[in-house]
Write a protein that holds these residues in place. Structure first.
Motif, mmCIF file in Angstrom:
data_model
loop_
_atom_site.group_PDB
_atom_site.id
_atom_site.type_symbol
_atom_site.label_atom_id
_atom_site.label_comp_id
_atom_site.label_asym_id
_atom_site.label_seq_id
_atom_site.Cartn_x
_atom_site.Cartn_y
_atom_site.Cartn_z
ATOM 1 N N ASN A 74 0.834 -1.213 0.000
ATOM 2 C CA ASN A 74 0.000 0.000 0.000
ATOM 3 C C ASN A 74 0.865 1.258 0.000
ATOM 4 O OD1 ASN A 74 -2.459 -1.343 -0.060
ATOM 5 N ND2 ASN A 74 -2.589 -1.484 2.164
ATOM 6 N N ILE A 75 1.947 1.223 0.750
ATOM 7 C CA ILE A 75 2.859 2.376 0.778
ATOM 8 C C ILE A 75 3.476 2.593 -0.598
ATOM 9 C CG2 ILE A 75 5.119 3.154 1.652
ATOM 10 C CD1 ILE A 75 4.234 1.982 4.391
ATOM 11 N N TRP A 76 3.946 1.499 -1.230
ATOM 12 C CA TRP A 76 4.600 1.652 -2.543
ATOM 13 C C TRP A 76 3.600 2.126 -3.590
ATOM 14 C CZ3 TRP A 76 8.791 2.350 -0.560
ATOM 15 C CH2 TRP A 76 9.452 1.457 0.273
ATOM 16 N N GLU A 77 2.347 1.709 -3.466
ATOM 17 C CA GLU A 77 1.323 2.211 -4.394
ATOM 18 C C GLU A 77 1.104 3.704 -4.195
ATOM 19 O OE1 GLU A 77 -2.058 -0.346 -3.719
ATOM 20 O OE2 GLU A 77 -1.351 -1.815 -5.181
ATOM 21 N N GLN A 82 7.293 1.757 -8.182
ATOM 22 C CA GLN A 82 6.953 0.532 -8.904
ATOM 23 C C GLN A 82 7.914 -0.623 -8.584
ATOM 24 O OE1 GLN A 82 4.600 -0.015 -11.611
ATOM 25 N NE2 GLN A 82 3.559 1.902 -11.203
ATOM 26 N N THR A 83 9.189 -0.347 -8.551
ATOM 27 C CA THR A 83 10.167 -1.409 -8.296
ATOM 28 C C THR A 83 9.930 -2.037 -6.938
ATOM 29 O OG1 THR A 83 11.808 -0.291 -9.680
ATOM 30 C CG2 THR A 83 12.639 -1.947 -8.147
ATOM 31 N N ASN A 84 9.746 -1.215 -5.916
ATOM 32 C CA ASN A 84 9.493 -1.745 -4.576
ATOM 33 C C ASN A 84 8.157 -2.478 -4.512
ATOM 34 O OD1 ASN A 84 11.913 -0.728 -3.695
ATOM 35 N ND2 ASN A 84 11.036 1.081 -2.747
ATOM 36 N N LEU A 85 7.159 -1.986 -5.237
ATOM 37 C CA LEU A 85 5.861 -2.641 -5.266
ATOM 38 C C LEU A 85 5.982 -4.041 -5.881
ATOM 39 C CD1 LEU A 85 2.808 -2.695 -4.838
ATOM 40 C CD2 LEU A 85 2.567 -1.462 -7.028
ATOM 41 N N VAL A 86 6.701 -4.134 -6.995
ATOM 42 C CA VAL A 86 6.881 -5.425 -7.654
ATOM 43 C C VAL A 86 7.613 -6.392 -6.728
ATOM 44 C CG1 VAL A 86 8.061 -6.602 -9.562
ATOM 45 C CG2 VAL A 86 6.716 -4.534 -9.990
ATOM 46 N N ARG A 87 8.662 -5.933 -6.074
ATOM 47 C CA ARG A 87 9.409 -6.801 -5.145
ATOM 48 C C ARG A 87 8.524 -7.252 -3.989
ATOM 49 N NH1 ARG A 87 14.191 -2.988 -5.376
ATOM 50 N NH2 ARG A 87 15.432 -3.848 -7.058
ATOM 51 N N THR A 88 7.743 -6.324 -3.446
ATOM 52 C CA THR A 88 6.880 -6.653 -2.312
ATOM 53 C C THR A 88 5.810 -7.657 -2.715
ATOM 54 O OG1 THR A 88 7.316 -4.514 -1.280
ATOM 55 C CG2 THR A 88 5.344 -5.672 -0.553
ATOM 56 N N LEU A 89 5.195 -7.453 -3.880
ATOM 57 C CA LEU A 89 4.196 -8.409 -4.360
ATOM 58 C C LEU A 89 4.833 -9.776 -4.615
ATOM 59 C CD1 LEU A 89 2.169 -6.114 -6.789
ATOM 60 C CD2 LEU A 89 1.422 -6.994 -4.560
ATOM 61 N N GLY A 90 6.049 -9.762 -5.140
ATOM 62 C CA GLY A 90 6.780 -11.016 -5.335
ATOM 63 C C GLY A 90 7.050 -11.715 -4.018
ATOM 64 N N ASN A 91 7.422 -10.945 -3.005
ATOM 65 C CA ASN A 91 7.647 -11.516 -1.673
ATOM 66 C C ASN A 91 6.353 -12.073 -1.089
ATOM 67 O OD1 ASN A 91 10.413 -11.059 -1.551
ATOM 68 N ND2 ASN A 91 10.185 -9.040 -0.640
ATOM 69 N N LEU A 92 5.250 -11.369 -1.308
ATOM 70 C CA LEU A 92 3.947 -11.856 -0.857
ATOM 71 C C LEU A 92 3.608 -13.186 -1.532
ATOM 72 C CD1 LEU A 92 1.462 -8.874 -0.553
ATOM 73 C CD2 LEU A 92 1.543 -10.857 0.939
ATOM 74 N N GLY A 93 3.883 -13.259 -2.801
ATOM 75 C CA GLY A 93 3.654 -14.508 -3.524
ATOM 76 C C GLY A 93 4.518 -15.634 -3.000
ATOM 77 N N TYR A 94 5.775 -15.335 -2.752
ATOM 78 C CA TYR A 94 6.708 -16.344 -2.251
ATOM 79 C C TYR A 94 6.290 -16.827 -0.861
ATOM 80 C CZ TYR A 94 11.147 -18.559 -1.043
ATOM 81 O OH TYR A 94 12.105 -19.451 -0.652
ATOM 82 N N LEU A 95 5.906 -15.900 0.011
ATOM 83 C CA LEU A 95 5.460 -16.282 1.353
ATOM 84 C C LEU A 95 4.216 -17.165 1.267
ATOM 85 C CD1 LEU A 95 5.528 -16.184 4.440
ATOM 86 C CD2 LEU A 95 4.286 -14.006 4.314
#
Length: 167
Positions: A74-77, A82-95
């Motif tokens: 939400n913060i990155w949005e 964008q880069t941090n948002l993509v990494r965070t979403l990727g981390n969410l997916g991995y978790l």
């Protein structure tokens, strides 16, 4: 400002503790840093602290990381990172994958690939596509898994070509 410096030092201590695999100690430092950063109102540094806590949650395979990463996303949005948002979403997916919540994992990883592919600065998505391939393989979606792995390969080739041209 002394509070900013203290928050940075605590975050750095958290990274060192994480590197030593002292996850409880790392979490303690990152939580202290997060609290100071919240007080300071610096959203970007709050997002950094949340990501650090989320990474610890991944290692602990702890579902509380989902809430942590969602707040960071939400913060990155809000800040347009964008880069941090993509990494965070990727981390969410991995978790979610580690928690064996494959449908949720796929949603977050797919969203990361869409945002990353549309970003003006073309975010490297190789690891996100690899993780998406793992999730789809775990679901028994072998054809879709293959496609995700091919995308990961394409991303890594684009990255290598850019590096070669820069030399």
């Amino acid at each position: 400002d002394a509070k900013t410096e203290r928050a940075t030092a605590l975050s750095n201590l958290g990274v060192v503790a994480w590197e030593r695999r002292s996850l409880n100690e790392a979490e303690k430092y990152h939580r202290e840093s997060l609290e100071l950063r919240r007080q300071l109102g610096n959203l970007e540094r709050v997002g950094d602290s949340l990501n650090n806590l989320g990474i610890i949650a991944i290692e602990q395979v702890d579902k509380k990381g989902k809430t942590i990463f969602e707040e960071a996303a939400n913060i990155w949005e809000k800040t347009g990172h964008q880069t941090n948002l993509v990494r965070t979403l990727g981390n969410l997916g991995y978790l979610n994958w580690k928690l064996n919540q494959l449908a949720e994992a796929e949603v977050y990883l797919a969203k990361a690939t869409v945002i990353g592919a549309s970003a003006a600065h073309r975010i490297s998505l190789s690891s996100t596509y690899n993780n998406l391939g793992i999730v789809r393989f775990s679901q028994g979606n072998y054809q879709e898994s293959h496609l995700a792995y091919r995308q990961a390969l394409n991303c890594s080739e684009v990255k290598d070509n850019k590096r070669d041209r820069a030399m």
